[in-house]
Design a protein around this motif. Structure first.
Motif, PDB file in Angstrom:
ATOM      1  N   LEU A 325     -21.373  60.320  35.735  1.00 44.63           N
ATOM      2  CA  LEU A 325     -20.474  59.704  36.703  1.00 44.63           C
ATOM      3  C   LEU A 325     -20.052  58.344  36.147  1.00 44.63           C
ATOM      4  O   LEU A 325     -20.637  57.856  35.168  1.00 44.63           O
ATOM      5  CB  LEU A 325     -21.176  59.571  38.045  1.00 44.63           C
ATOM      6  CG  LEU A 325     -21.502  60.922  38.714  1.00 44.63           C
ATOM      7  CD1 LEU A 325     -22.377  60.723  39.936  1.00 44.63           C
ATOM      8  CD2 LEU A 325     -20.227  61.641  39.094  1.00 44.63           C
ATOM      9  N   PRO A 326     -19.074  57.690  36.747  1.00 46.04           N
ATOM     10  CA  PRO A 326     -18.590  56.428  36.174  1.00 46.04           C
ATOM     11  C   PRO A 326     -19.676  55.381  35.954  1.00 46.04           C
ATOM     12  O   PRO A 326     -19.641  54.643  34.960  1.00 46.04           O
ATOM     13  CB  PRO A 326     -17.556  55.953  37.212  1.00 46.04           C
ATOM     14  CG  PRO A 326     -17.049  57.220  37.818  1.00 46.04           C
ATOM     15  CD  PRO A 326     -18.240  58.134  37.882  1.00 46.04           C
ATOM     16  N   ALA A 327     -20.650  55.297  36.862  1.00 51.26           N
ATOM     17  CA  ALA A 327     -21.640  54.231  36.754  1.00 51.26           C
ATOM     18  C   ALA A 327     -23.044  54.720  36.394  1.00 51.26           C
ATOM     19  O   ALA A 327     -23.923  53.908  36.123  1.00 51.26           O
ATOM     20  CB  ALA A 327     -21.700  53.432  38.058  1.00 51.26           C
ATOM     21  N   TYR A 328     -23.278  56.039  36.404  1.00 49.81           N
ATOM     22  CA  TYR A 328     -24.630  56.518  36.127  1.00 49.81           C
ATOM     23  C   TYR A 328     -24.609  58.003  35.810  1.00 49.81           C
ATOM     24  O   TYR A 328     -23.589  58.690  36.008  1.00 49.81           O
ATOM     25  CB  TYR A 328     -25.554  56.249  37.323  1.00 49.81           C
ATOM     26  CG  TYR A 328     -25.240  57.042  38.574  1.00 49.81           C
ATOM     27  CD1 TYR A 328     -25.889  58.254  38.846  1.00 49.81           C
ATOM     28  CD2 TYR A 328     -24.309  56.581  39.505  1.00 49.81           C
ATOM     29  CE1 TYR A 328     -25.607  58.976  39.991  1.00 49.81           C
ATOM     30  CE2 TYR A 328     -24.024  57.305  40.650  1.00 49.81           C
ATOM     31  CZ  TYR A 328     -24.669  58.495  40.896  1.00 49.81           C
ATOM     32  OH  TYR A 328     -24.393  59.221  42.032  1.00 49.81           O
ATOM     33  N   ASP A 330     -26.238  61.623  36.812  1.00 49.33           N
ATOM     34  CA  ASP A 330     -26.875  62.244  37.966  1.00 49.33           C
ATOM     35  C   ASP A 330     -28.119  62.989  37.492  1.00 49.33           C
ATOM     36  O   ASP A 330     -28.065  64.174  37.129  1.00 49.33           O
ATOM     37  CB  ASP A 330     -25.901  63.198  38.653  1.00 49.33           C
ATOM     38  CG  ASP A 330     -26.395  63.664  40.008  1.00 49.33           C
ATOM     39  OD1 ASP A 330     -27.633  63.703  40.209  1.00 49.33           O
ATOM     40  OD2 ASP A 330     -25.557  64.005  40.868  1.00 49.33           O
ATOM     41  N   LEU A 331     -29.256  62.309  37.500  1.00 47.81           N
ATOM     42  CA  LEU A 331     -30.488  62.863  36.947  1.00 47.81           C
ATOM     43  C   LEU A 331     -31.014  64.034  37.761  1.00 47.81           C
ATOM     44  O   LEU A 331     -31.576  64.987  37.209  1.00 47.81           O
ATOM     45  CB  LEU A 331     -31.553  61.770  36.836  1.00 47.81           C
ATOM     46  CG  LEU A 331     -31.252  60.642  35.846  1.00 47.81           C
ATOM     47  CD1 LEU A 331     -32.380  59.611  35.871  1.00 47.81           C
ATOM     48  CD2 LEU A 331     -31.068  61.178  34.433  1.00 47.81           C
ATOM     49  N   ASP A 332     -30.859  63.984  39.087  1.00 47.96           N
ATOM     50  CA  ASP A 332     -31.323  65.097  39.909  1.00 47.96           C
ATOM     51  C   ASP A 332     -30.518  66.362  39.617  1.00 47.96           C
ATOM     52  O   ASP A 332     -31.079  67.461  39.504  1.00 47.96           O
ATOM     53  CB  ASP A 332     -31.226  64.754  41.397  1.00 47.96           C
ATOM     54  CG  ASP A 332     -32.391  63.900  41.873  1.00 47.96           C
ATOM     55  OD1 ASP A 332     -33.351  63.734  41.107  1.00 47.96           O
ATOM     56  OD2 ASP A 332     -32.327  63.397  43.010  1.00 47.96           O
ATOM     57  N   ALA A 333     -29.205  66.213  39.507  1.00 44.56           N
ATOM     58  CA  ALA A 333     -28.369  67.374  39.187  1.00 44.56           C
ATOM     59  C   ALA A 333     -28.715  67.923  37.807  1.00 44.56           C
ATOM     60  O   ALA A 333     -28.755  69.141  37.595  1.00 44.56           O
ATOM     61  CB  ALA A 333     -26.896  66.987  39.251  1.00 44.56           C
ATOM     62  N   ARG A 334     -28.967  67.032  36.877  1.00 41.88           N
ATOM     63  CA  ARG A 334     -29.345  67.433  35.512  1.00 41.88           C
ATOM     64  C   ARG A 334     -30.655  68.205  35.527  1.00 41.88           C
ATOM     65  O   ARG A 334     -30.786  69.264  34.910  1.00 41.88           O
ATOM     66  CB  ARG A 334     -29.438  66.175  34.645  1.00 41.88           C
ATOM     67  CG  ARG A 334     -29.811  66.381  33.188  1.00 41.88           C
ATOM     68  CD  ARG A 334     -29.767  65.028  32.482  1.00 41.88           C
ATOM     69  NE  ARG A 334     -30.085  65.105  31.075  1.00 41.88           N
ATOM     70  CZ  ARG A 334     -31.295  64.900  30.551  1.00 41.88           C
ATOM     71  NH1 ARG A 334     -32.325  64.644  31.366  1.00 41.88           N
ATOM     72  NH2 ARG A 334     -31.492  64.963  29.248  1.00 41.88           N
ATOM     73  N   SER A 335     -31.656  67.677  36.242  1.00 40.88           N
ATOM     74  CA  SER A 335     -32.964  68.339  36.303  1.00 40.88           C
ATOM     75  C   SER A 335     -32.862  69.699  36.967  1.00 40.88           C
ATOM     76  O   SER A 335     -33.481  70.670  36.511  1.00 40.88           O
ATOM     77  CB  SER A 335     -33.971  67.469  37.066  1.00 40.88           C
ATOM     78  OG  SER A 335     -34.294  66.313  36.336  1.00 40.88           O
ATOM     79  N   LYS A 336     -32.100  69.789  38.058  1.00 38.26           N
ATOM     80  CA  LYS A 336     -31.982  71.056  38.768  1.00 38.26           C
ATOM     81  C   LYS A 336     -31.383  72.128  37.872  1.00 38.26           C
ATOM     82  O   LYS A 336     -31.886  73.255  37.809  1.00 38.26           O
ATOM     83  CB  LYS A 336     -31.125  70.884  40.021  1.00 38.26           C
ATOM     84  CG  LYS A 336     -30.941  72.190  40.796  1.00 38.26           C
ATOM     85  CD  LYS A 336     -30.186  71.993  42.092  1.00 38.26           C
ATOM     86  CE  LYS A 336     -30.097  73.316  42.867  1.00 38.26           C
ATOM     87  NZ  LYS A 336     -29.466  73.145  44.193  1.00 38.26           N
ATOM     88  N   TRP A 337     -30.312  71.791  37.171  1.00 42.45           N
ATOM     89  CA  TRP A 337     -29.652  72.778  36.315  1.00 42.45           C
ATOM     90  C   TRP A 337     -30.571  73.226  35.182  1.00 42.45           C
ATOM     91  O   TRP A 337     -30.746  74.427  34.958  1.00 42.45           O
ATOM     92  CB  TRP A 337     -28.364  72.202  35.748  1.00 42.45           C
ATOM     93  CG  TRP A 337     -27.725  73.095  34.723  1.00 42.45           C
ATOM     94  CD1 TRP A 337     -27.670  72.906  33.375  1.00 42.45           C
ATOM     95  CD2 TRP A 337     -27.043  74.341  34.970  1.00 42.45           C
ATOM     96  NE1 TRP A 337     -27.002  73.936  32.755  1.00 42.45           N
ATOM     97  CE2 TRP A 337     -26.610  74.836  33.719  1.00 42.45           C
ATOM     98  CE3 TRP A 337     -26.766  75.079  36.117  1.00 42.45           C
ATOM     99  CZ2 TRP A 337     -25.909  76.037  33.582  1.00 42.45           C
ATOM    100  CZ3 TRP A 337     -26.073  76.275  35.987  1.00 42.45           C
ATOM    101  CH2 TRP A 337     -25.660  76.741  34.733  1.00 42.45           C
ATOM    102  N   PHE A 338     -31.171  72.291  34.486  1.00 38.49           N
ATOM    103  CA  PHE A 338     -31.923  72.663  33.286  1.00 38.49           C
ATOM    104  C   PHE A 338     -33.276  73.298  33.600  1.00 38.49           C
ATOM    105  O   PHE A 338     -33.858  73.942  32.734  1.00 38.49           O
ATOM    106  CB  PHE A 338     -32.087  71.462  32.362  1.00 38.49           C
ATOM    107  CG  PHE A 338     -30.826  71.121  31.610  1.00 38.49           C
ATOM    108  CD1 PHE A 338     -30.252  72.041  30.759  1.00 38.49           C
ATOM    109  CD2 PHE A 338     -30.207  69.890  31.772  1.00 38.49           C
ATOM    110  CE1 PHE A 338     -29.087  71.747  30.068  1.00 38.49           C
ATOM    111  CE2 PHE A 338     -29.048  69.584  31.081  1.00 38.49           C
ATOM    112  CZ  PHE A 338     -28.479  70.513  30.233  1.00 38.49           C
ATOM    113  N   TYR A 339     -33.776  73.137  34.820  1.00 41.74           N
ATOM    114  CA  TYR A 339     -35.000  73.869  35.166  1.00 41.74           C
ATOM    115  C   TYR A 339     -34.728  75.362  35.239  1.00 41.74           C
ATOM    116  O   TYR A 339     -35.554  76.177  34.841  1.00 41.74           O
ATOM    117  CB  TYR A 339     -35.582  73.383  36.497  1.00 41.74           C
ATOM    118  CG  TYR A 339     -36.841  74.143  36.865  1.00 41.74           C
ATOM    119  CD1 TYR A 339     -38.052  73.837  36.250  1.00 41.74           C
ATOM    120  CD2 TYR A 339     -36.817  75.195  37.773  1.00 41.74           C
ATOM    121  CE1 TYR A 339     -39.210  74.551  36.557  1.00 41.74           C
ATOM    122  CE2 TYR A 339     -37.959  75.901  38.090  1.00 41.74           C
ATOM    123  CZ  TYR A 339     -39.152  75.577  37.467  1.00 41.74           C
ATOM    124  OH  TYR A 339     -40.296  76.294  37.757  1.00 41.74           O
TER     125      TYR A 339
END
Length: 479
Positions: A325-328, A330-339
């Protein structure tokens, strides 16, 4: 006054309770920690760091599982590629059974590699060993399925890039090439033959270059995942493999610092003592469990596709394929997908008619209960499904995130195969331990005592798949 007195007493009691809790956690005398407090503080800090490091580097260890699985199946980097069919016998995170895959381990430490895509219904993506998106090829790529030359560059490449190539640099020397083919008229053998027309070679081949060979996995079992490592000390040992053997990625500098506090540094021995071993093993189990909770019991409101259904977006961020995203990030979205899945690509995540594919996650029934392998469900799907190419629904095991393994030896219902002769305005699909009479061809077997989840996939999704004018039903339990 009595009311004020009650509130005052309540505040005093609450403050005393909080002080008691604080005192039980850490004890200081004269402003300095006791030996017991110092030890506990370090143990707590190391565990917290390990849990966060585990989640952050899970994509790296996951794709290393694929790299290692390819090697175990007989591939060799830059020399031998693998044909994979997405069978229940093979442990792969949420594969599809619609299209054969060609998997390739590419080692860029020897220089840039060329991938020449022929014209045709081929889709390809490259991710590096940080499981970061490098490039798309074929239908979702810049060649748009018309054929083209693609150049995968090693990190920091300074050489000349010849004209006529789509060129992108990876962040690691080791990268994974994944090619899929839409079987012509559902002919899988013809699809495999088309896969083998993809040309892969060094930009500057040596005089003894012999070309690419192919190994077909067929129905042979194989593990192309990190499942055997992910809850043990082995997870950290495999991560150390990448840290040592691939160049550091500057954007991960802070995360490498976190690893260093746990004893994982590039080109230094990883020799955790008994205390650190306990912490790392505990962190692997806790972090893995937390990722499973997030994947299958997500609390985010933006997971919901339609407010009147229980389907969820398999991936929470559609913007760019990298969760940025522009400022960060999204670690939760990243973790959910890669799990639950592997490979990132903008073409996979977009939510418009220009997307290459679309994935909806199903974990609950119409009553918002988790899907139960001991029950029988009906899923009504309106026809036609808004797919320019094809669609399918595949059933997975929430522990392995791979296709469910049953006596039926099938985990999917697919528009190119089992469902290719559909007529009418709706098709009813069935999921349960036994097929309802007369519906054997529209049924996937499940296992009593075990949960399951599913991906509903649309390839070449049309506008109706996104604007709410078309949507599948929920899973309805049949009593």
């Amino acid at each position: 006054m009595r009311v004020h007195l009650k509130w005052s007493l309540a505040c005093v009691i609450a403050a005393a309770s909080m002080s008691s809790v604080t005192a039980q956690e850490y004890t200081f005398k004269g402003g300095y920690p006791t030996p017991e407090t110092a030890q506990k503080a370090y143990d707590d800090a190391d565990l917290a760091r390990a849990i966060e490091a585990y989640k952050f580097f899970f994509p790296t260890v996951s794709i290393l599982g694929t790299w290692t699985g390819n090697i175990n199946a007989g591939t060799r980097p830059n020399e031998v590629m693998l044909i994979l069919h997405g069978m229940p016998e093979q442990v792969v995170f949420t594969p599809n059974s619609d299209t054969p895959y060609a998997g390739g381990n590419i080692d860029l430490s020897h220089g840039p590699m060329v991938v020449e895509m022929p014209p045709g219904p081929l889709m390809a993506v490259v991710n590096d060993l940080n499981q970061r998106y490098v490039m798309d090829m074929g239908i979702p790529g810049p060649d748009k399925g018309k054929g083209g030359k693609h150049l995968i560059l090693p990190p920091g490449y300074k050489g000349t890039i010849p004209a006529g190539y789509h060129a992108v640099a990876a962040t690691t020397d080791r990268v994974l090439l994944l090619v899929r083919v839409i079987p012509p008229k559902g002919d899988e053998a013809a699809g495999v033959a088309l896969l083998k027309t993809v040309k892969i070679h060094p930009l500057n081949p040596s005089p003894d270059w012999r070309g690419i060979a192919w190994v077909d996995q067929g129905t042979k079992p194989g593990d192309f995942s990190p499942v055997s490592w992910e809850r043990k000390l082995d997870y950290w040992k495999q991560l150390k493999n990448v840290i040592d053997n691939d160049p550091p990625y500057e954007a991960y500098r802070m995360e490498y610092g976190r690893l260093a506090t746990l004893g994982i540094e590039k080109d230094k021995p990883f020799e955790p003592d008994a205390r650190m071993t306990r912490i790392l093993e505990k962190a692997a189990q806790m972090a893995n469990d937390q990722m499973r909770v997030q994947s299958f019991a997500d609390r985010r409101a933006d997971r919901v596709v339609w407010p009147d259904r229980h389907w969820e977006w398999a991936v929470l961020r559609p913007e760019n394929g990298t969760f940025d995203l522009p400022a960060y990030k999204d670690l939760d979205a990243r973790s959910k997908w890669f799990y639950q899945a592997q490979i990132e690509s903008p073409a996979m995540f977009r939510r418009d008619a220009g997307a290459g594919s679309l994935y909806w996650l199903g974990v609950r029934d119409a009553n918002n209960a988790f899907l139960d392998g001991g029950k029988t469900y009906k899923l009504s799907v309106p026809l036609p499904v808004p797919a320019n190419l094809f669609w399918s629904i595949t059933v997975y095991d929430p522990e392995t995130r791979s296709e469910i393994v049953t006596k039926q030896d099938k985990a999917a219902l697919r528009s190119m195969f089992e469902l290719k002769s559909l007529t009418g305005s709706t098709v009813d699909l069935y999921f349960g331990p036994k097929a309802p009479a007369g519906h054997e061809g529209q049924w996937v077997q499940t296992i009593p005592g075990k949960g399951w989840f599913t991906y509903f996939r649309i390839y070449g999704p049309q506008k109706a798949a996104f604007d709410g004018t078309w949507k599948p039903g929920d899973f309805v339990e049949l009593k």
